[in-house]
Every structure is written in C-alpha cells, then in structure tokens.
Design an enzyme around this catalytic site. Structure first.
Site, short mmCIF file in Angstrom:
data_model
loop_
_atom_site.label_atom_id
_atom_site.label_comp_id
_atom_site.label_asym_id
_atom_site.label_seq_id
_atom_site.Cartn_x
_atom_site.Cartn_y
_atom_site.Cartn_z
N LEU A 28 -46.38 -90.54 21.88
CA LEU A 28 -45.42 -91.54 22.32
C LEU A 28 -44.62 -90.87 23.43
O LEU A 28 -44.21 -89.71 23.28
CB LEU A 28 -44.49 -91.96 21.18
CG LEU A 28 -45.09 -92.83 20.08
CD1 LEU A 28 -44.10 -92.98 18.93
CD2 LEU A 28 -45.49 -94.20 20.61
N ASP A 29 -44.38 -91.56 24.54
CA ASP A 29 -43.66 -90.91 25.63
C ASP A 29 -42.19 -90.69 25.25
O ASP A 29 -41.72 -91.16 24.21
CB ASP A 29 -43.81 -91.68 26.95
CG ASP A 29 -43.23 -93.08 26.91
OD1 ASP A 29 -42.21 -93.28 26.22
OD2 ASP A 29 -43.78 -93.98 27.57
N LYS A 30 -41.50 -89.94 26.09
CA LYS A 30 -40.15 -89.50 25.77
C LYS A 30 -39.22 -90.66 25.41
O LYS A 30 -38.39 -90.57 24.49
CB LYS A 30 -39.58 -88.71 26.95
CG LYS A 30 -38.16 -88.19 26.73
CD LYS A 30 -37.66 -87.46 27.97
CE LYS A 30 -36.20 -87.03 27.79
NZ LYS A 30 -35.65 -86.39 29.00
#
Length: 269
Positions: A126-128
């Site tokens: 999951l991206d930041k």
C-alpha cells in the site's frame, strides 16, 4: 582377472534432472519453499557461492534437491523449514511498505517491532498515503500466488473523493480508463455515502496495477482524499485498530488458498 567395478555416484545437480514427482525441486525454489527468502534472493545467494548442499558449495541454479532429506546451509548455517506465519496489519497512513527506507521514513515494520519479523515480507504493498489491510507472511509461495495477476483475488477499498460520485464516474471506472498507456478497470464501483462536497465509494479490483485507483480517478478529473483497503477476498479488516497486528486464523488462510486455486482453475472465487 576381472576388474573391480566402480560404484556409480548418485546423480546430482543438472544430471539428476527434474523428477517425475516427490519433493525434488531446484535449489533456489527449495530455499523459497523453506521460507528462508524469496526465489530471486535465493538465486543471488547461490550465485555468490553462499549455499551448500550436503556440505558442498554449489553455484549452479539448476541443482536439484529433495526437500525430504536435503541438508542445505547458507553461510555455514543449516536452513530448516520455518513455521508458517500469516499476519494482517491495519496500516496507518504515512508508512512506506518496505523494510528499510533510504530516506529514513517510518515503515510498516515499525508496527511489528514486538514480533520476530526477520523473514516476514509484506504481500504486495500500500503506498504511503494509503491505509488498511496489509498481509505479511514468510510463506513465499502463498504470497506469490496471491499476487499473481492470474488469480484475480478481489481486493476491496473504501475511497473518499473530493466530489460527489455520480453514475457517470462509477460507470467509467468499471468500463475502464486509460492513464499513461495503461487501461485501468474496476470490477465494481458503487456509492457508499455522500456529504455536501465529497463522497465515499467502494471499489473492488481484481488486478493490482501500481496506484491503480488514484490513477483512475486522476484520469476522471477527480482526486482521492483517503484510500483504505478493507478486504482481500472474504478476509475483512473488521475492527482491527490502526497500527495493530493479528495472526490470520487457519480458516482464513484456507479460504484464501481456496480462492487462489479456484481462480486458477477458472471457477468463481
């Protein structure tokens, strides 16, 4: 006088070739199946001469070993099958999905400091700026199967938009949009709730292209304010607290395995 007949050495490595059955696999695959590391990492270890089979170092990636009795060592230490571990994390916003970040940013492993996570890896990412359900395991084959585009295990997200989602936007997401040459499509997109200026939608994906939902919305002149993964298959985030971790139950792991298998054989999952 008859000469003595020399005993033939058992075939090893390339000479042995792939077996018709049993537990014989190539050396990098063996390290992966034992949960020691990924296959790519195992191949690097073998090439570097750090892996021995039966006390003999080999750099041949096509070395075949029998998992039932092979003695495999890395850097002189025997590799034994680890107990399989399957965890779920409610990932907070602001963490990057990596073990070590060159920029020194906090990572998802900061939530696992109370655990022995030396051989655990996140399943996908999951991206930041994204939140929610993230899996960890030392079962590399399970992780690879779950990430395989061919299995299409559904992933469900709740997404907050900077606008009211109308039918045109939801239909476009399901029909597919083009962004930077990629065709991006949702299996399902529906309205959850709306306010005066923004709304929440549910999006189900059966593929995992990089930043797929954010890119779809960008192509449709919308912005994503929040993105939370709430389920993978039937495995739901539920009421797990932000930053908290829990092990998956045997039933949950078995259900994911069934979905992977059913998708691979063409049945609905």
């Amino acid at each position: 006088m008859k000469g003595t007949r020399k005993a033939q050495k058992p075939k090893t490595g390339r000479e042995a070739g792939p077996p018709a059955g049993g537990k014989r696999v190539t050396l990098p695959r063996a390290l992966s199946k034992l949960g020691f590391c990924s296959r790519a990492q195992a191949e690097a270890l073998v090439r570097e001469g750090r892996v021995a089979v039966g006390g003999r170092v080999t750099t041949d990636l096509e070395t075949w070993v029998d998992l039932s009795d092979a003695v495999i060592a890395v850097d002189g230490r025997r590799v034994a099958a680890e107990e399989r571990v399957y965890l779920m994390l409610n990932k907070p916003r602001g963490l990057v999905t990596t073990r070590h970040d060159p920029e020194g940013r906090p990572t998802v492993f900061d939530c696992l400091t109370h655990l022995d996570h030396a051989h655990l890896s996140p399943v996908g990412r999951l991206d930041k700026a994204s939140e929610g359900l993230l899996l960890f395991t030392n079962d590399t084959e399970f992780a690879q199967a779950l990430l395989d585009p061919g299995t299409h295990v559904a992933k469900t997200y709740h997404v907050q938009l900077d606008r009211i989602a109308d039918e045109a936007l939801l239909d476009a997401m399901m029909r597919g949009v083009t962004h930077d040459g990629d065709v991006l499509r949702a299996r399902k997109a529906c309205l959850l709730r709306e306010g005066d200026r923004n709304s929440w939608i549910e999006v189900v994906l059966d593929e995992g292209k990089n930043r797929q939902i954010r890119r779809m919305l960008e192509a449709l002149d919308s912005a994503c304010l929040r993105l939370v993964r709430v389920a993978i298959g039937a495995l739901a985030l539920g009421d797990l607290a932000k930053g908290a971790v829990r092990p998956l139950t045997q039933e949950e792991v078995a259900d994911l395995r069934r979905r992977i298998a059913s998708r691979r054989t063409g049945r609905a999952g």
